[in-house]
Motif scaffolding. Structure first.
Motif, PDB file in Angstrom:
ATOM      1  N   TRP A 242      16.641  37.635  27.290  1.00 57.00           N
ATOM      2  CA  TRP A 242      16.239  38.779  26.479  1.00 57.00           C
ATOM      3  C   TRP A 242      17.144  38.909  25.259  1.00 57.00           C
ATOM      4  O   TRP A 242      16.676  39.109  24.144  1.00 57.00           O
ATOM      5  CB  TRP A 242      16.298  40.065  27.307  1.00 57.00           C
ATOM      6  CG  TRP A 242      15.788  41.238  26.528  1.00 57.00           C
ATOM      7  CD1 TRP A 242      14.514  41.697  26.473  1.00 57.00           C
ATOM      8  CD2 TRP A 242      16.559  42.085  25.647  1.00 57.00           C
ATOM      9  NE1 TRP A 242      14.427  42.779  25.627  1.00 57.00           N
ATOM     10  CE2 TRP A 242      15.677  43.038  25.105  1.00 57.00           C
ATOM     11  CE3 TRP A 242      17.893  42.126  25.280  1.00 57.00           C
ATOM     12  CZ2 TRP A 242      16.090  44.012  24.209  1.00 57.00           C
ATOM     13  CZ3 TRP A 242      18.300  43.103  24.383  1.00 57.00           C
ATOM     14  CH2 TRP A 242      17.399  44.037  23.860  1.00 57.00           C
ATOM     15  N   GLN A 243      18.458  38.790  25.458  1.00 55.45           N
ATOM     16  CA  GLN A 243      19.392  38.914  24.349  1.00 55.45           C
ATOM     17  C   GLN A 243      19.160  37.828  23.309  1.00 55.45           C
ATOM     18  O   GLN A 243      19.211  38.091  22.106  1.00 55.45           O
ATOM     19  CB  GLN A 243      20.836  38.871  24.850  1.00 55.45           C
ATOM     20  CG  GLN A 243      21.247  40.138  25.547  1.00 55.45           C
ATOM     21  CD  GLN A 243      22.666  40.090  26.060  1.00 55.45           C
ATOM     22  OE1 GLN A 243      23.236  39.025  26.296  1.00 55.45           O
ATOM     23  NE2 GLN A 243      23.264  41.259  26.248  1.00 55.45           N
ATOM     24  N   LYS A 244      18.902  36.611  23.750  1.00 61.37           N
ATOM     25  CA  LYS A 244      18.665  35.509  22.824  1.00 61.37           C
ATOM     26  C   LYS A 244      17.429  35.775  21.970  1.00 61.37           C
ATOM     27  O   LYS A 244      17.415  35.488  20.773  1.00 61.37           O
ATOM     28  CB  LYS A 244      18.498  34.197  23.597  1.00 61.37           C
ATOM     29  CG  LYS A 244      18.344  32.991  22.703  1.00 61.37           C
ATOM     30  CD  LYS A 244      18.282  31.709  23.502  1.00 61.37           C
ATOM     31  CE  LYS A 244      18.165  30.513  22.574  1.00 61.37           C
ATOM     32  NZ  LYS A 244      18.134  29.256  23.302  1.00 61.37           N
ATOM     33  N   GLU A 245      16.417  36.357  22.563  1.00 64.76           N
ATOM     34  CA  GLU A 245      15.156  36.613  21.861  1.00 64.76           C
ATOM     35  C   GLU A 245      15.173  37.886  21.032  1.00 64.76           C
ATOM     36  O   GLU A 245      14.397  38.026  20.091  1.00 64.76           O
ATOM     37  CB  GLU A 245      14.011  36.692  22.870  1.00 64.76           C
ATOM     38  CG  GLU A 245      13.732  35.376  23.558  1.00 64.76           C
ATOM     39  CD  GLU A 245      12.726  35.496  24.701  1.00 64.76           C
ATOM     40  OE1 GLU A 245      12.308  36.638  25.024  1.00 64.76           O
ATOM     41  OE2 GLU A 245      12.380  34.455  25.280  1.00 64.76           O
TER      42      GLU A 245
ATOM     43  N   MET B 191      20.170  36.941  43.626  1.00 63.57           N
ATOM     44  CA  MET B 191      19.479  37.880  42.755  1.00 63.57           C
ATOM     45  C   MET B 191      20.268  38.136  41.464  1.00 63.57           C
ATOM     46  O   MET B 191      19.693  38.249  40.411  1.00 63.57           O
ATOM     47  CB  MET B 191      19.228  39.183  43.523  1.00 63.57           C
ATOM     48  CG  MET B 191      18.349  40.153  42.782  1.00 63.57           C
ATOM     49  SD  MET B 191      16.675  39.523  42.695  1.00 63.57           S
ATOM     50  CE  MET B 191      15.821  40.941  42.160  1.00 63.57           C
ATOM     51  N   GLU B 192      21.591  38.218  41.570  1.00 64.72           N
ATOM     52  CA  GLU B 192      22.400  38.451  40.373  1.00 64.72           C
ATOM     53  C   GLU B 192      22.202  37.358  39.337  1.00 64.72           C
ATOM     54  O   GLU B 192      22.126  37.633  38.158  1.00 64.72           O
ATOM     55  CB  GLU B 192      23.880  38.551  40.735  1.00 64.72           C
ATOM     56  CG  GLU B 192      24.280  39.894  41.267  1.00 64.72           C
ATOM     57  CD  GLU B 192      25.771  39.982  41.478  1.00 64.72           C
ATOM     58  OE1 GLU B 192      26.517  39.483  40.620  1.00 64.72           O
ATOM     59  OE2 GLU B 192      26.176  40.538  42.499  1.00 64.72           O
ATOM     60  N   MET B 193      22.131  36.114  39.785  1.00 65.24           N
ATOM     61  CA  MET B 193      21.945  35.005  38.867  1.00 65.24           C
ATOM     62  C   MET B 193      20.625  35.168  38.104  1.00 65.24           C
ATOM     63  O   MET B 193      20.577  34.958  36.904  1.00 65.24           O
ATOM     64  CB  MET B 193      21.958  33.670  39.626  1.00 65.24           C
ATOM     65  CG  MET B 193      21.853  32.480  38.712  1.00 65.24           C
ATOM     66  SD  MET B 193      23.214  32.411  37.557  1.00 65.24           S
ATOM     67  CE  MET B 193      23.982  30.939  38.098  1.00 65.24           C
ATOM     68  N   TYR B 194      19.577  35.573  38.782  1.00 67.68           N
ATOM     69  CA  TYR B 194      18.281  35.772  38.136  1.00 67.68           C
ATOM     70  C   TYR B 194      18.373  36.852  37.069  1.00 67.68           C
ATOM     71  O   TYR B 194      17.927  36.677  35.951  1.00 67.68           O
ATOM     72  CB  TYR B 194      17.209  36.137  39.173  1.00 67.68           C
ATOM     73  CG  TYR B 194      15.889  36.488  38.539  1.00 67.68           C
ATOM     74  CD1 TYR B 194      15.054  35.491  38.047  1.00 67.68           C
ATOM     75  CD2 TYR B 194      15.491  37.809  38.401  1.00 67.68           C
ATOM     76  CE1 TYR B 194      13.848  35.798  37.441  1.00 67.68           C
ATOM     77  CE2 TYR B 194      14.294  38.131  37.801  1.00 67.68           C
ATOM     78  CZ  TYR B 194      13.475  37.128  37.327  1.00 67.68           C
ATOM     79  OH  TYR B 194      12.280  37.443  36.721  1.00 67.68           O
ATOM     80  N   GLU B 195      19.003  37.975  37.394  1.00 65.29           N
ATOM     81  CA  GLU B 195      19.148  39.056  36.433  1.00 65.29           C
ATOM     82  C   GLU B 195      19.990  38.612  35.244  1.00 65.29           C
ATOM     83  O   GLU B 195      19.677  38.930  34.110  1.00 65.29           O
ATOM     84  CB  GLU B 195      19.763  40.278  37.115  1.00 65.29           C
ATOM     85  CG  GLU B 195      18.837  40.930  38.110  1.00 65.29           C
ATOM     86  CD  GLU B 195      19.494  42.038  38.899  1.00 65.29           C
ATOM     87  OE1 GLU B 195      18.803  42.624  39.722  1.00 65.29           O
ATOM     88  OE2 GLU B 195      20.698  42.300  38.692  1.00 65.29           O
ATOM     89  N   SER B 196      21.030  37.858  35.516  1.00 65.11           N
ATOM     90  CA  SER B 196      21.892  37.371  34.460  1.00 65.11           C
ATOM     91  C   SER B 196      21.125  36.443  33.514  1.00 65.11           C
ATOM     92  O   SER B 196      21.255  36.551  32.296  1.00 65.11           O
ATOM     93  CB  SER B 196      23.092  36.641  35.056  1.00 65.11           C
ATOM     94  OG  SER B 196      23.928  36.176  34.038  1.00 65.11           O
ATOM     95  N   GLU B 197      20.339  35.557  34.070  1.00 65.04           N
ATOM     96  CA  GLU B 197      19.518  34.647  33.255  1.00 65.04           C
ATOM     97  C   GLU B 197      18.494  35.437  32.448  1.00 65.04           C
ATOM     98  O   GLU B 197      18.261  35.154  31.276  1.00 65.04           O
ATOM     99  CB  GLU B 197      18.820  33.615  34.141  1.00 65.04           C
ATOM    100  CG  GLU B 197      19.746  32.578  34.735  1.00 65.04           C
ATOM    101  CD  GLU B 197      20.386  31.685  33.685  1.00 65.04           C
ATOM    102  OE1 GLU B 197      19.724  31.357  32.675  1.00 65.04           O
ATOM    103  OE2 GLU B 197      21.563  31.343  33.857  1.00 65.04           O
ATOM    104  N   ALA B 198      17.868  36.416  33.072  1.00 61.94           N
ATOM    105  CA  ALA B 198      16.879  37.236  32.385  1.00 61.94           C
ATOM    106  C   ALA B 198      17.525  38.005  31.231  1.00 61.94           C
ATOM    107  O   ALA B 198      16.954  38.098  30.141  1.00 61.94           O
ATOM    108  CB  ALA B 198      16.215  38.195  33.357  1.00 61.94           C
TER     109      ALA B 198
END
Length: 67
Positions: free
Chosen positions: A12-15, A1-8
């Motif tokens: 978000w930051q990139k966008e 789950m942490e990996m998913y949140e990290s990717e999300a």
């Protein structure tokens, strides 16, 4: 789950954010700025907060130049 949140979060930051870096010299050139920033950090005020406030104040004082 942490990996998913990290990717999300990265997505978000990139966008939604822009990174701007500033290099300051440790010598006499920027010592006053570095000393001030450190003193504010010790008071719990982050660099980003100070820099944004300074830019906004500059913009307010130079409205006619930026329009």
């Amino acid at each position: 789950m942490e990996m998913y949140e990290s990717e999300a979060k990265r997505k978000w930051q990139k966008e939604n954010t822009t990174f701007i870096g500033v290099k300051l010299q440790n010598g006499e050139t920027d010592r006053d700025i570095l000393t001030f920033l450190q003193s504010q950090k010790e008071r719990g005020i982050g660099y980003q907060t100070i820099i944004k406030a300074a830019i906004r104040e500059y913009m307010e004082n130079h409205k006619e130049e930026t329009e």
